[in-house]
Design an enzyme around this catalytic site. Structure first.
Site, PDB file in Angstrom:
ATOM      1  N   GLY A  11       0.549  -1.431  -0.087  1.00 48.84           N
ATOM      2  CA  GLY A  11       0.111   0.190   0.152  1.00 48.84           C
ATOM      3  C   GLY A  11       0.686   1.014   0.161  1.00 48.84           C
ATOM      4  N   ARG A  72       0.487  -4.990  -6.168  1.00 47.54           N
ATOM      5  CA  ARG A  72       0.767  -6.649  -5.253  1.00 47.54           C
ATOM      6  C   ARG A  72       1.264  -7.107  -6.393  1.00 47.54           C
ATOM      7  NH1 ARG A  72      -0.692  -4.564   0.037  1.00 47.54           N
ATOM      8  NH2 ARG A  72      -1.751  -2.870   0.217  1.00 47.54           N
ATOM      9  N   ASP A 103       5.179  -5.019   5.713  1.00 47.44           N
ATOM     10  CA  ASP A 103       5.818  -6.259   5.895  1.00 47.44           C
ATOM     11  C   ASP A 103       5.986  -7.016   5.045  1.00 47.44           C
ATOM     12  OD1 ASP A 103       3.323  -6.880   6.852  1.00 47.44           O
ATOM     13  OD2 ASP A 103       3.940  -7.433   9.003  1.00 47.44           O
ATOM     14  N   THR A 125       3.942   2.759   5.552  1.00 41.85           N
ATOM     15  CA  THR A 125       2.173   1.960   5.999  1.00 41.85           C
ATOM     16  C   THR A 125       1.904   2.999   7.658  1.00 41.85           C
ATOM     17  OG1 THR A 125       1.137   0.058   6.153  1.00 41.85           O
ATOM     18  CG2 THR A 125       3.631  -0.323   7.353  1.00 41.85           C
ATOM     19  N   ASP A 127      -0.242   2.067   8.540  1.00 37.71           N
ATOM     20  CA  ASP A 127      -0.776   1.086   9.057  1.00 37.71           C
ATOM     21  C   ASP A 127      -0.089   1.085  10.783  1.00 37.71           C
ATOM     22  OD1 ASP A 127      -3.395   0.813   7.887  1.00 37.71           O
ATOM     23  OD2 ASP A 127      -1.839  -1.365   6.961  1.00 37.71           O
ATOM     24  N   ASP A 129       1.888  -1.088  12.033  1.00 35.66           N
ATOM     25  CA  ASP A 129       1.751  -2.577  11.777  1.00 35.66           C
ATOM     26  C   ASP A 129       3.703  -3.399  11.861  1.00 35.66           C
ATOM     27  OD1 ASP A 129       1.573  -2.952   9.315  1.00 35.66           O
ATOM     28  OD2 ASP A 129       0.239  -4.154   9.125  1.00 35.66           O
ATOM     29  N   MET A 169      -9.073   3.559   9.385  1.00 34.32           N
ATOM     30  CA  MET A 169      -8.125   2.137   9.282  1.00 34.32           C
ATOM     31  C   MET A 169      -6.933   2.045  10.077  1.00 34.32           C
ATOM     32  SD  MET A 169      -6.656   3.604   4.782  1.00 34.32           S
ATOM     33  CE  MET A 169      -7.680   2.542   3.660  1.00 34.32           C
ATOM     34  N   ARG A 171      -6.161  -1.933   8.825  1.00 36.15           N
ATOM     35  CA  ARG A 171      -6.626  -3.333   9.404  1.00 36.15           C
ATOM     36  C   ARG A 171      -6.664  -3.676  10.231  1.00 36.15           C
ATOM     37  NH1 ARG A 171      -1.960  -6.118   4.995  1.00 36.15           N
ATOM     38  NH2 ARG A 171      -1.191  -4.426   4.852  1.00 36.15           N
ATOM     39  N   HIS A 215     -21.786  16.627  22.571  1.00 32.43           N
ATOM     40  CA  HIS A 215     -21.184  15.444  21.271  1.00 32.43           C
ATOM     41  C   HIS A 215     -20.612  14.822  21.272  1.00 32.43           C
ATOM     42  CE1 HIS A 215     -17.643  18.057  21.402  1.00 32.43           C
ATOM     43  NE2 HIS A 215     -17.189  17.287  20.767  1.00 32.43           N
ATOM     44  N   GLU A 222     -11.066  -0.424  11.384  1.00 29.91           N
ATOM     45  CA  GLU A 222     -12.004  -1.209  10.588  1.00 29.91           C
ATOM     46  C   GLU A 222     -12.008  -3.161  11.380  1.00 29.91           C
ATOM     47  OE1 GLU A 222      -9.659  -1.022   7.163  1.00 29.91           O
ATOM     48  OE2 GLU A 222      -7.919  -1.223   7.862  1.00 29.91           O
ATOM     49  N   ARG A 252      -4.813   7.890   3.387  1.00 31.78           N
ATOM     50  CA  ARG A 252      -3.948   7.143   2.778  1.00 31.78           C
ATOM     51  C   ARG A 252      -2.817   8.383   1.629  1.00 31.78           C
ATOM     52  NH1 ARG A 252      -3.839   1.245   1.753  1.00 31.78           N
ATOM     53  NH2 ARG A 252      -3.519   1.672  -0.762  1.00 31.78           N
TER      54      ARG A 252
HETATM   55  P1  ATP Z   1       1.386  -2.550   3.462  1.00 31.94           P
HETATM   56  O1  ATP Z   1       1.821  -3.191   5.111  1.00 31.94           O
HETATM   57  O2  ATP Z   1       0.656  -1.332   3.197  1.00 31.94           O
HETATM   58  O3  ATP Z   1      -0.683  -3.884   2.481  1.00 31.94           O
HETATM   59  P2  ATP Z   1       2.558  -5.115   2.310  1.00 31.94           P
HETATM   60  O4  ATP Z   1       4.312  -4.950   2.081  1.00 31.94           O
HETATM   61  O5  ATP Z   1       2.787  -5.523   3.937  1.00 31.94           O
HETATM   62  O6  ATP Z   1       2.289  -2.882   2.694  1.00 31.94           O
HETATM   63  P3  ATP Z   1       1.582  -6.797   1.415  1.00 31.94           P
HETATM   64  O7  ATP Z   1       0.652  -6.874  -0.403  1.00 31.94           O
HETATM   65  O8  ATP Z   1       1.603  -7.894   2.212  1.00 31.94           O
HETATM   66  O9  ATP Z   1       1.889  -5.769   1.106  1.00 31.94           O
HETATM   67  O10 ATP Z   1       3.198  -7.358  -0.368  1.00 31.94           O
HETATM   68  C1  ATP Z   1       3.595  -6.914  -1.676  1.00 31.94           C
HETATM   69  C2  ATP Z   1       4.305  -7.517  -1.981  1.00 31.94           C
HETATM   70  O11 ATP Z   1       5.345  -7.769  -1.397  1.00 31.94           O
HETATM   71  C3  ATP Z   1       3.353  -8.547  -2.347  1.00 31.94           C
HETATM   72  O12 ATP Z   1       2.473  -8.033  -3.441  1.00 31.94           O
HETATM   73  C4  ATP Z   1       4.972  -9.134  -3.093  1.00 31.94           C
HETATM   74  O13 ATP Z   1       5.253  -8.989  -4.501  1.00 31.94           O
HETATM   75  C5  ATP Z   1       5.693  -9.079  -2.550  1.00 31.94           C
HETATM   76  N1  ATP Z   1       5.679 -10.102  -0.974  1.00 31.94           N
HETATM   77  C6  ATP Z   1       4.851 -10.210   0.131  1.00 31.94           C
HETATM   78  N2  ATP Z   1       5.052 -11.584   0.563  1.00 31.94           N
HETATM   79  C7  ATP Z   1       5.752 -12.235   0.110  1.00 31.94           C
HETATM   80  C8  ATP Z   1       6.302 -13.746  -0.363  1.00 31.94           C
HETATM   81  N3  ATP Z   1       6.181 -14.524   1.084  1.00 31.94           N
HETATM   82  N4  ATP Z   1       7.398 -13.345  -0.585  1.00 31.94           N
HETATM   83  C9  ATP Z   1       7.459 -13.051  -1.526  1.00 31.94           C
HETATM   84  N5  ATP Z   1       7.325 -11.831  -2.458  1.00 31.94           N
HETATM   85  C10 ATP Z   1       6.238 -11.296  -1.305  1.00 31.94           C
END
Ligand code: ATP
Length: 319
Positions: A11, A72, A103, A125, A127, A129, A169, A171, A215, A222, A252
């Site tokens: 994100g 993603r 992460d 992010t 979030d 998190d 938000m 998550r 108020h 969420e 965002r």
């Molecule tokens: P947000 O917290 O904002 O959602 P995020 O980095 O946690 O961000 P994800 O959708 O979990 O978002 O991961 C982003 C991208 O990282 C995935 O679409 C994929 O390309 C890659 N990715 C995530 N997990 C793996 C994994 N286990 N192996 C390889 N690539 C991964």
């Protein structure tokens, strides 16, 4: 270390651009080649990287979103996709990769690390998190956006003597709701970390009304419940109308706060420093006032702390 690639993944978060800018400028300062990969890991699979210059990152420090775009990429989770990415990085002569994201994105970075490319993850992010860091890039801006919304709602809520349930938000975490609720003076904060009791929420409302409050604002994360559901439950118990607002993706966007820009600039600079020291396999974090790197596994195996003291304090202050 001669050439570095940088990408944003998962994100988007306000401040990602400031991080990209810092990575690019610090790399060029150290006479490294710096490549910007479009659309996260997808760009490594689809050969979408371009060499960046000082001017490529001009006029972006104040912009939300990410100039590199984000995506993603399920394909990167397959061996075939990962081999394509490796071949492309080798073709470009990349020696290190900086991944800006959540992460999930760090798991992708860890795979690149395993294929021989030193990587550094920068936590971004809204979030907030990710474990091992007090703040992720984007969180402060999102919290300020929520506070701004609370301020606006408060004006109309006071005028009409209404109850509002605002869904934010986060998550499956309640970090945004907690910090924005404390700073925004919400009457109740509903988060997934703590079970909520609708009768207690209603009692708070009644107590407030009794002492002349005009108020009431209930902040709902969420991951805990929907604001509509909370509104319905209150209506059923108290026969009072509750207005529901879902802030959604508004949280965002927007220009990053000074805090997020500074955090992003420091982390971007630090990521390049670590790669120059031949240190990879680390996610950056900001704790005890300093930026440092911890192994990905440590981040994955730790739990992000919830600020229970603040949660309790928010409850006390909203008596
Ligand atoms: P947000 O917290 O904002 O959602 P995020 O980095 O946690 O961000 P994800 O959708 O979990 O978002 O991961 C982003 C991208 O990282 C995935 O679409 C994929 O390309 C890659 N990715 C995530 N997990 C793996 C994994 N286990 N192996 C390889 N690539 C991964």
């Amino acid at each position: 270390m001669r050439n570095i690639a940088v990408l944003t993944s998962g994100g988007d978060a306000p401040g990602m651009n400031a991080a990209i800018r810092a990575v690019v400028r610090k790399s060029i300062y150290h006479q490294l080649g710096i490549y910007g990969v479009q659309r996260g890991f997808s760009g490594l699979i689809n050969n979408e990287a371009t060499r960046l210059e000082l001017g490529s990152v001009a006029d972006i420090i104040h912009r939300g979103g990410t100039i590199l775009r984000t995506a993603r990429s399920p394909e990167f989770q397959t061996k075939e996709g990962q081999y394509k990415a490796r071949a492309y990085l080798q073709e470009l002569g990349i020696d290190g990769v900086i991944v800006i994201g959540g992460d999930g994105s760090f798991r992708g970075a860890q795979i690149l690390e395993g294929m021989g490319f030193p990587t550094i993850g920068i936590p971004a992010t809204i979030d907030n998190d990710i474990a091992c860091t007090d703040y992720c890039i984007g969180f402060d801006t999102a919290v300020n956006t929520v506070i701004d919304a609370i301020n606006r709602v408060r004006d109309t809520a006071t005028s009409h003597e209404r109850i509002y349930a605002i869904e934010v938000m986060g998550r499956d975490t309640g970090h945004i709701a907690l910090v924005a609720g404390l700073a925004g003076g919400a009457e109740s904060i509903i988060v997934p970390e703590a079970s909520y009791n609708i009768e207690e929420v209603c009692n708070r409302l009644l107590r407030g009304i009794k002492r002349g409050k005009r108020h009431s604002i209930i902040l709902v994360a969420e991951g805990a419940a929907s604001a509509a559901q909370v509104g319905e439950e209150i209506k059923n118990l108290l026969q009072m109308e509750v207005r529901v607002i879902i802030l959604g993706h508004l949280q965002r966007g927007g220009t990053p706060t000074a805090f997020d820009r500074i955090l992003a600039s420091r982390m971007g600079g630090k990521a390049v420093d670590l790669l120059l020291e031949d240190i990879g396999g680390r996610a950056l974090g900001f704790w005890k006032g300093e930026i440092g790197g911890r192994p990905y596994e440590e981040v994955f195996n730790s739990k992000k702390e919830f600020l229970w003291d603040d949660y309790e304090l928010a409850g006390i202050l909203a008596i």
